[in-house]
Design a protein around this motif. Sequence first.
Motif, PDB file in Angstrom:
ATOM      1  N   ILE A 165      -8.654  64.267 -72.401  1.00  0.00           N
ATOM      2  CA  ILE A 165      -9.642  65.323 -72.625  1.00  0.00           C
ATOM      3  C   ILE A 165     -10.848  64.712 -73.321  1.00  0.00           C
ATOM      4  O   ILE A 165     -10.713  64.013 -74.321  1.00  0.00           O
ATOM      5  N   ASP A 166     -12.011  64.988 -72.782  1.00  0.00           N
ATOM      6  CA  ASP A 166     -13.274  64.431 -73.266  1.00  0.00           C
ATOM      7  C   ASP A 166     -13.758  65.200 -74.508  1.00  0.00           C
ATOM      8  O   ASP A 166     -13.034  66.023 -75.067  1.00  0.00           O
ATOM      9  N   ILE A 180      -9.925  66.119 -68.170  1.00  0.00           N
ATOM     10  CA  ILE A 180     -10.898  67.201 -68.359  1.00  0.00           C
ATOM     11  C   ILE A 180     -12.141  66.634 -69.019  1.00  0.00           C
ATOM     12  O   ILE A 180     -12.079  66.107 -70.130  1.00  0.00           O
ATOM     13  N   ALA A 181     -13.289  66.774 -68.352  1.00  0.00           N
ATOM     14  CA  ALA A 181     -14.523  66.192 -68.886  1.00  0.00           C
ATOM     15  C   ALA A 181     -15.201  67.133 -69.895  1.00  0.00           C
ATOM     16  O   ALA A 181     -14.815  68.288 -70.072  1.00  0.00           O
ATOM     17  N   ALA A 182     -16.237  66.626 -70.511  1.00  0.00           N
ATOM     18  CA  ALA A 182     -16.857  67.236 -71.684  1.00  0.00           C
ATOM     19  C   ALA A 182     -17.361  68.660 -71.460  1.00  0.00           C
ATOM     20  O   ALA A 182     -17.776  69.036 -70.367  1.00  0.00           O
ATOM     21  N   THR A 197     -16.116  71.471 -71.182  1.00  0.00           N
ATOM     22  CA  THR A 197     -15.351  72.446 -70.409  1.00  0.00           C
ATOM     23  C   THR A 197     -14.606  73.371 -71.375  1.00  0.00           C
ATOM     24  O   THR A 197     -14.229  72.968 -72.464  1.00  0.00           O
TER      25      THR A 197
END
Lengths: 346, 346, 346
Positions: free
Chosen positions: A230-231, A248-250, A252
Amino acid sequence: MSHTLGQLAANVQGVVKGDPNLIIKKLGTLQNASPEELSFLANPRYQSQLETTCAGAVLVKTEELAQLVENAIVVSNPYLAFAQLSNLFVPVTQTWSGVHPSAVVSSTAKLASNVVVGPNAVIDDDVIIAQGCIIGAGCVLGRGVRLGENSKLYPNVTLYHDVVLGASCIIHSAAVIGADGFGFAPHEGRWEKIHQLGSVVLGDAVEIGASTTIDRGAIENTRIGNGVKIDNQVQIAHNVIIGDNTAIAANTAIAGSTKIGSCCTISGGVGIAGHLTIIDHVHITGMTMISNSISESGSYSSGMGMEPTNKWRRTVARVRRIDDMAKQFSQLKKQVNKFLEKVDNK
Amino acid sequence: MSHTLGQLAANVQGVVKGDPNLIIKKLGTLQNASPEELSFLANPRYQSQLETTCAGAVLVKTEELAQLVENAIVVSNPYLAFAQLSNLFVPVTQTWSGVHPSAVVSSTAKLASNVVVGPNAVIDDDVIIAQGCIIGAGCVLGRGVRLGENSKLYPNVTLYHDVVLGASCIIHSAAVIGADGFGFAPHEGRWEKIHQLGSVVLGDAVEIGASTTIDRGAIENTRIGNGVKIDNQVQIAHNVIIGDNTAIAANTAIAGSTKIGSCCTISGGVGIAGHLTIIDHVHITGMTMISNSISESGSYSSGMGMEPTNKWRRTVARVRRIDDMAKQFSQLKKQVNKFLEKVDNK
Amino acid sequence: MSHTLGQLAANVQGVVKGDPNLIIKKLGTLQNASPEELSFLANPRYQSQLETTCAGAVLVKTEELAQLVENAIVVSNPYLAFAQLSNLFVPVTQTWSGVHPSAVVSSTAKLASNVVVGPNAVIDDDVIIAQGCIIGAGCVLGRGVRLGENSKLYPNVTLYHDVVLGASCIIHSAAVIGADGFGFAPHEGRWEKIHQLGSVVLGDAVEIGASTTIDRGAIENTRIGNGVKIDNQVQIAHNVIIGDNTAIAANTAIAGSTKIGSCCTISGGVGIAGHLTIIDHVHITGMTMISNSISESGSYSSGMGMEPTNKWRRTVARVRRIDDMAKQFSQLKKQVNKFLEKVDNK
């Protein structure tokens, strides 16, 4: 942090082409690497850079590419090999060992013998920390927190009471795990707090970015699977469940009680509503809004890219009237068809 | 944390059906509760779960529903009752009392006798903290901060100078209240800082989520009303005013000087532009962009849900050309109408 | 913090109209200022407020406007003058000097003689801090961090190892600079971490908002130019490069390796994809998604403003079928044209 090319190749089951005794001191990009640096070619589009690079050696996929440079390591997956070798070039930034005297550690906390606790960290009652863990300066671990082996908290992380981390987790600074889920019952125009009695349980090899927040469950636990990455600045609400190896990118945000499958890749700025189920192997592109469950793997989107503002304004004005246009179109179509029928019938 | 069913019923003006001496040790979901747990049925959709639940007792709305289980508490609003009872099952996580010796407290700060200050917290000059407050480990309270009775700061909260909290506020970890508003005057291609001279004033019973930021006002104060509930990672810019009992979900951002009414509910990922006025009782759905004031209560949206990426791409391509399509449609309509008129006139 | 009107005018090369000995104790808004306060009129729309203001004096642009109040300072740019004067009214909140005894400072760190380090701050090995810097309580500076002159960190900031700040930077609380970029190589269904070996380098006069995160580069550095202003909760991914004097509003996220020009203004909630290039002097409006490079300066948008939810739902339903409508329209147009041609040929 110096390694010979031969040593590096051995680490990634690669074959050296050129001088196995070449000393490599750093990793670098093809564009800017110096003769003491190892670079890599992952994307064939950049092949021409092999001819101009000053890198001492390059990780490449084939013998043919290796011919284009003086020194190379041939591996089946240069990008992966680069990732694996990156571990050897991390500078040692851990400058204290043991528990720093300024840390506050409860007498009922159980720390394995080689755990490192940074300055001004606070470890509350009944915390259990397995061997090899590193707790950064200023971290606060609430009562009953448990950490698996070799997990690392960067400075200023907050773990609320009873949060559980598996082994080999990495938590970046200012992340908050276990804060109260956002739960209130409306009552006479006000909000009655629903105390959040669950916790957060992370699997093994989870990485959590800076300023990411994962809320504790209302009754049961919020659960993050093994290998999830997770970012930064991601928000995971109470009772969300995330399957293994999902990334999961930033920026979100995932609302409460939603269940995400394993091996999903969720881009940045995505919003996912609550109480949904998303199956395995779903890809969501940037800034998409997910308001329904997804039962078929594949790629989903709703983000719309920019246009010059003037053009965009006209587009928006038209979109706002699309219902009207569709009705008028429908009417015109009927009119035309009716007329054409009449003509045909003559 | 054990209570008899009768005691719990008394707390929520409920009527026991079954054994009032039954011991309840936890709250649970209908699906997973054990015989020592109390659950609740709020949504009639889940009524069938009453037949299969292993919960020791259930909060229900009617006598009829109570018949379906062995033990029940009948209340007018089971969800609310559950919220109220949740308070009784919060574990005690506060393991120190008084001011921890590692905390740094200015000699000019005034703390009521029973205030709790956690390890390594820092309390600057002229801070005033009323009775019953709990300051978590690692919190920093700037000069002149004031806290009303029974407010609680979780670890690593930062309150800048002169920030004022009412009574019974809860602030979660990594929240920052009172940082500078984003104010700059352009000057010869550079930005001249406008020092932010106002502060932030929170009413009573405000809850602020983890990593939420509320900026201090430029000249006057940013103001958050009584009973306002704000989720994680929300950004409130300088001089925003939020009315009583409004709730704001995660990742929403409100730009400077916007005034939000009372009893509004704002979903996650919403963006609200600056200098707007939104009246009371407005609901905004997820990921909506608000760029105009709202003078009529009701629900507003602009978020668009996802589609499979391939389909979405075609949609976007068409939307980009909608202005063109509308013009062509208009022309065709004229053409058809002109022709039909001519035919009619023959 | 009292100044005469004459002193203030001298600070901004303004001309006093009225009493130069008037004592000004605060800045205020036209609406609410008291006779001891100085206000300003920047926007001619609010000229009527000059007649009703109780402000002791007002910054105005012309002699004519100055006639409308008792005391004024005439300057060419009242808003800029107000910004410049705001500096004189910042309260002194720095209540300790030198290195607080509770701070943990490595013996190998080099602090200029007048550096202020707040309580419980942690400064690791080989850190270099230039004169005039202020490090807030609870900040953590990793090994090898370097700060230019007069930079200020508010409490609870985290700077990872080797991060470099120029002179006169301001970093707000809970900001994290230098956390690992989000880099992983997929490998057999799992993610292999790419250790992030670059750092973050900030120019001079950079301001970073609360809870903003700027990741360290994968190989080379993430770079933020001189005079860049970044609001709260912004996410800057690894290897992003931002040109001088660009300003970025809250909740914006910029993905990896994207290069933003100088003098850009990026509104809140914007998402910018990775590996793009945006030239100088680009303005991006709120909640826009940027998925392509921008090679022409100007304003770009893709945010769509709200509508009442019921109307919006109809709009969305139509947009989802726009591809169908466009095809039908195309067909109808052909049909009509074919028919009209036939008629014309008769």
